[in-house]
Design an enzyme around this catalytic site. Structure first.
Site, PDB file in Angstrom:
ATOM      1  N   SER A 132     -12.941 -24.362  20.068  1.00  0.00           N
ATOM      2  CA  SER A 132     -12.549 -24.447  21.477  1.00  0.00           C
ATOM      3  C   SER A 132     -11.538 -25.588  21.663  1.00  0.00           C
ATOM      4  O   SER A 132     -10.542 -25.638  20.956  1.00  0.00           O
ATOM      5  CB  SER A 132     -13.797 -24.630  22.353  1.00  0.00           C
ATOM      6  OG  SER A 132     -13.486 -24.430  23.701  1.00  0.00           O
ATOM      7  N   ASP A 138     -20.631   0.301  21.327  1.00  0.00           N
ATOM      8  CA  ASP A 138     -21.242  -0.064  20.044  1.00  0.00           C
ATOM      9  C   ASP A 138     -20.942   0.949  18.924  1.00  0.00           C
ATOM     10  O   ASP A 138     -20.466   0.585  17.841  1.00  0.00           O
ATOM     11  CB  ASP A 138     -22.753  -0.270  20.282  1.00  0.00           C
ATOM     12  CG  ASP A 138     -23.575  -0.445  19.026  1.00  0.00           C
ATOM     13  OD1 ASP A 138     -22.989  -0.551  17.943  1.00  0.00           O
ATOM     14  OD2 ASP A 138     -24.817  -0.490  19.137  1.00  0.00           O
ATOM     15  N   ASP A 178     -17.312   1.729  16.425  1.00  0.00           N
ATOM     16  CA  ASP A 178     -16.901   1.117  15.155  1.00  0.00           C
ATOM     17  C   ASP A 178     -17.523   1.818  13.951  1.00  0.00           C
ATOM     18  O   ASP A 178     -17.283   1.438  12.806  1.00  0.00           O
ATOM     19  CB  ASP A 178     -17.256  -0.372  15.151  1.00  0.00           C
ATOM     20  CG  ASP A 178     -18.717  -0.631  15.503  1.00  0.00           C
ATOM     21  OD1 ASP A 178     -19.578   0.178  15.108  1.00  0.00           O
ATOM     22  OD2 ASP A 178     -19.000  -1.645  16.182  1.00  0.00           O
ATOM     23  N   ASP A 234     -25.343  -0.705  15.966  1.00  0.00           N
ATOM     24  CA  ASP A 234     -26.127  -1.881  15.579  1.00  0.00           C
ATOM     25  C   ASP A 234     -26.229  -2.899  16.708  1.00  0.00           C
ATOM     26  O   ASP A 234     -26.602  -4.051  16.499  1.00  0.00           O
ATOM     27  CB  ASP A 234     -25.487  -2.544  14.343  1.00  0.00           C
ATOM     28  CG  ASP A 234     -24.004  -2.838  14.549  1.00  0.00           C
ATOM     29  OD1 ASP A 234     -23.499  -2.580  15.674  1.00  0.00           O
ATOM     30  OD2 ASP A 234     -23.352  -3.327  13.617  1.00  0.00           O
ATOM     31  N   ASP A 268     -15.540 -13.283  23.151  1.00  0.00           N
ATOM     32  CA  ASP A 268     -15.405 -14.597  23.791  1.00  0.00           C
ATOM     33  C   ASP A 268     -15.140 -14.403  25.277  1.00  0.00           C
ATOM     34  O   ASP A 268     -14.256 -13.641  25.661  1.00  0.00           O
ATOM     35  CB  ASP A 268     -14.251 -15.356  23.117  1.00  0.00           C
ATOM     36  CG  ASP A 268     -14.205 -16.832  23.500  1.00  0.00           C
ATOM     37  OD1 ASP A 268     -14.362 -17.157  24.706  1.00  0.00           O
ATOM     38  OD2 ASP A 268     -13.987 -17.659  22.600  1.00  0.00           O
ATOM     39  N   HIS A 276     -18.269 -17.395  22.904  1.00  0.00           N
ATOM     40  CA  HIS A 276     -17.357 -18.540  22.808  1.00  0.00           C
ATOM     41  C   HIS A 276     -17.961 -19.643  21.935  1.00  0.00           C
ATOM     42  O   HIS A 276     -18.855 -20.358  22.374  1.00  0.00           O
ATOM     43  CB  HIS A 276     -17.025 -19.080  24.192  1.00  0.00           C
ATOM     44  CG  HIS A 276     -16.046 -20.208  24.113  1.00  0.00           C
ATOM     45  ND1 HIS A 276     -14.802 -20.054  23.542  1.00  0.00           N
ATOM     46  CD2 HIS A 276     -16.127 -21.509  24.484  1.00  0.00           C
ATOM     47  CE1 HIS A 276     -14.164 -21.214  23.566  1.00  0.00           C
ATOM     48  NE2 HIS A 276     -14.946 -22.110  24.133  1.00  0.00           N
TER      49      HIS A 276
HETATM   50 CA   LIG Z   1     -21.377  -1.349  16.339  1.00  0.00          CA
END
Ligand SMILES: [Ca+2]
Ligand SMILES: *[C@@H]1O[C@H](CO)[C@@H](O)[C@H](O)[C@H]1NC(C)=O
Ligand SMILES: *[C@@H]1O[C@H](CO)[C@@H](O)[C@H](O)[C@H]1NC(C)=O
Ligand SMILES: *[C@@H]1O[C@H](CO)[C@@H](O)[C@H](O)[C@H]1NC(C)=O
Ligand SMILES: *[C@@H]1O[C@H](CO)[C@@H](O)[C@H](O)[C@H]1NC(C)=O
Ligand SMILES: *[C@@H]1O[C@H](CO)[C@@H](O)[C@H](O)[C@H]1NC(C)=O
Ligand SMILES: *[C@@H]1O[C@H](CO)[C@@H](O)[C@H](O)[C@H]1NC(C)=O
Ligand SMILES: *[C@@H]1O[C@H](CO)[C@@H](O)[C@H](O)[C@H]1NC(C)=O
Ligand SMILES: *[C@@H]1O[C@H](CO)[C@@H](O)[C@H](O)[C@H]1NC(C)=O
Ligand SMILES: *[C@@H]1O[C@H](CO)[C@@H](O)[C@H](O)[C@H]1NC(C)=O
Ligand SMILES: *[C@@H]1O[C@H](CO)[C@@H](O)[C@H](O)[C@H]1NC(C)=O
Length: 575
Positions: A207, A274, A277, A281, A447, A493
């Protein structure tokens, strides 16, 4: 600093002899005396600085346990050395520095500076242990702001309401330059490292601490051999003011969502994105696919409920809430993700990735009226209050008359007035690269406080400025020699994300950059804790196949485009 590095076997041999030399001669107790430390002070290390030998304190701390996501948990003994220095010719000036010294037998010829967060220039005892764990001296500074607990915001204005430029330069980069310059020579003196022996110097921070690391790499190519930085708060002018974008969208649209409605939208976003990708999970590892595929309109009318919450440190109590997601809330979220645009429709700045918490959109609950109202984001409001209005305020009381164009003007003013000190996006790292320096830079993909695209933008700026005219493949390979960026799936973050609890974190990033610098171990991917142990190196992106069994880092031009923004509202380049 010499341009050629000793080969790995030479370094290892030197290391061995150094360890033998010191362990044979001294114990931690021997070096942890004020007399020994005072004799080791590098009085001439920084021009214009007077170190006060009488200010030296030492204390031996045993069996200290350090625990953090930024380094492996470790228990050790160390010597806490502090002293103070002042800048010649500046009144009432006193800067405190603190160095943690490892036992001579643990010392591996390394020095490590550590940084702060928010308006703080150090992280107290939570970052500095990383130096000891890495076999080096750890360092931190108070910037001259009073004590190690005092922050820059508390001294940013002088009594007559003008900017405290000395403190601003110190916060911007000067204090860290001094901390490391003094720290490196001090380390040599304390552990008898000869001038002809290489002392490795590193930096770790996240940061604001990430920005502080970059402030050195960009200005002092020889300062560090390697830095491990997360989610840097650089591009300060845009970064700080942009915290108010969510508030101004709410004010403009006249809609203040409840905390429960926002959380419901976030939960639905996570659940929906979710699987995109390739692995279900609980982690949104491809927020770019989320941005392109999410059916936001489909959320309208979905019911939500939350129990009453007592409130606590920094948050007020909220009643039990229930309702259905409104079309207004969806319009708000859509505008939030689209980023700040001026009244001509030009993009001013970009937003956070979908799936992250809506922190800058948080409204305040008014128990008297039982309604939700504007709650000005503190990080943005304090910047404007101190450095634009110069009111010595803690936050703006409201955003009356503040429009999208006002935010843009504040950014332009901030860049013009403070850019050379705080922007920290200077993109030409030629000298750092030539000096053999290495950067590991990571950023949580979820973030909520510094947009993930901010780190991508800087990496791309460096690539385009330094390797102009080269193909993506060539220039990416050239970047790989010295500067690698990794996005961390699901991470928030500079921390894990409670809403995506099995997400990874690069806990050993400092050791990874050390191995890269000293042993030539090139990090193809970054190791992560949690359920995902492999973090892809930008511009590669994670994708799972075989029902989530097989993970690969793939090329995806669509993903790169999704993280790239044309900030057409500015006439000057915004790196
Ligand atoms: Ca996933
Ligand atoms: C450094 O050298 C001095 C003088 O020889 C010696 O007293 C001291 O113990 C040495 N320090 C370490 C850490 O070996
Ligand atoms: C060191 O600390 C650990 C836990 O913090 C404790 O269990 C242990 O007894 C301590 N050891 C000594 C020698 O004080
Ligand atoms: C280190 O020493 C300074 C000065 O005595 C003291 O203020 C600080 O609390 C000490 N830090 C730790 C972690 O012991
Ligand atoms: C404000 O105070 C500082 C420190 O005393 C002084 O150097 C500066 O000239 C003053 N500025 C104005 C505008 O009075
Ligand atoms: C959102 O999900 C969290 C679990 O991650 C849950 O505790 C919370 O109640 C959910 N919020 C809403 C509004 O559904
Ligand atoms: C929410 O929507 C449902 C239908 O989906 C409806 O029965 C209910 O009354 C709505 N609740 C509120 C608080 O508007
Ligand atoms: C809360 O609502 C009451 C009643 O409308 C109003 O008088 C008061 O100013 C509000 N408080 C805040 C902090 O806005
Ligand atoms: C907002 O603008 C109006 C019209 O220009 C002006 O009367 C008012 O004082 C302004 N309010 C603030 C808080 O600046
Ligand atoms: C995973 O991918 C690799 C290379 O892409 C391949 O060799 C391997 O067979 C795959 N494993 C499974 C279980 O599909
Ligand atoms: C991505 O774009 C580059 C040019 O920018 C091109 O050379 C490359 O083939 C593209 N890759 C894919 C997978 O489409």
């Amino acid at each position: 600093m010499s341009l050629s590095k000793p080969r790995a076997f030479t370094a290892a041999a030197m290391l061995l002899s150094a360890i033998q030399a010191v362990s044979a001669t001294a114990s931690l107790g021997d070096i942890c005396s004020t007399a020994y430390a005072a004799a080791a002070l590098p009085l001439d290390a920084v021009q214009g600085v007077t170190i006060d030998p009488k200010s030296v304190t030492t204390s031996l701390v045993t069996n200290f346990t350090a625990e953090s996501v930024f380094f492996p948990t470790s228990t050790f003994d160390y010597c806490n050395l502090t002293f103070a220095y002042s800048h010649n010719g500046i009144e009432d000036d006193l800067v405190h520095v603190q160095y943690w010294l490892p036992a001579p037998g643990q010392f591996k010829n390394r020095y490590v500076s550590t940084g702060g967060g928010g308006w703080a220039i150090n992280s107290g005892t939570s970052s500095i242990p990383t130096g000891i764990i890495a076999g080096g001296v750890g360092g931190m500074t108070d910037g001259g702001f009073g004590s190690f607990d005092d922050q820059f915001s508390g001294v940013a204005l002088l009594e007559n309401g003008t900017v405290n430029w000395q403190a601003t330069y110190m916060f911007g980069y000067q204090a860290h330059h001094e901390l490391a310059t003094i720290g490196k020579q001090l380390t040599r003196n304390l552990y008898n490292v000869s001038d002809s022996t290489k002392l490795y110097a590193y930096y770790q921070g996240c940061s604001e601490g990430g920005r502080e690391g970059w402030s050195q790499v960009q200005r002092y190519p020889d300062q560090f051999d390697g830095i491990a930085v997360g989610a840097p708060a650089f591009r300060w002018a845009q970064q700080q003011v942009n915290h108010l974008t969510g508030n101004v969208i709410e004010q403009t649209q006249g809609y203040y969502p409840t905390s429960c409605e926002l959380e419901a939208i976030m939960n639905l976003t996570i659940a929906s994105c979710d699987p995109l990708d390739g692995r279900t999970d609980g982690i949104v590892s491809r927020s770019d696919l989320c941005l392109n595929n999410l059916d936001l309109n489909g959320m309208v009318g979905k019911a939500y409920s939350c129990p009453a919450a007592a409130g606590g440190f920094g948050s007020s109590a909220t009643p039990a809430q229930q309702g259905n997601i409104t079309a207004e809330a969806i319009t708000l979220v859509r505008a939030y993700w689209a980023g700040l645009k001026d009244s001509d429709g030009n993009l001013v700045y970009f937003s956070y990735q979908p799936g992250s918490t809506f922190t800058d959109l948080e409204a305040g609950y008014n128990a008297t009226s039982d309604s939700w109202d504007l709650a000005v984001s503190g990080l943005g409001g304090i910047w404007v209050g101190l450095f634009i209005d110069k009111l010595q305020e803690t936050n703006l009381p409201n955003l009356d008359n503040v429009t999208y164009d006002t935010l843009k003007e504040w950014m332009v003013y901030s860049m013009a007035t403070y850019g050379d000190i705080l922007q920290t996006t200077y993109p030409d790292l030629t000298d750092f690269k030539a000096a053999g320096g290495k950067v590991i830079h990571f950023h949580g993909e979820q973030d909520f406080s510094i947009p993930t695209a901010s780190s991508v933008r800087y990496w791309e700026s460096v690539r385009e400025v330094m390797f102009k005219g080269q193909s993506l493949k060539q220039s990416t390979a050239a970047m790989d020699d010295f500067y690698r960026l990794y996005l961390v799936p699901g991470a928030a973050h500079c921390a894990l994300n409670p809403y995506q609890p099995n997400g990874p974190w690069p806990q050993t990033s400092l050791q990874t950059v050390i191995d890269w610098v000293e042993q030539g171990v090139v990090p193809d991917t970054l190791a992560g804790t949690g359920d995902i142990d492999t973090l892809c190196r930008w511009p590669l992106r994670p994708q799972w196949t075989n029902n989530g069994a097989n993970m690969t880092c793939i090329e995806s031009n669509l993903s790169v485009e999704s993280f790239s923004y044309d900030l057409s509202a500015f006439r000057l380049p915004v790196y």
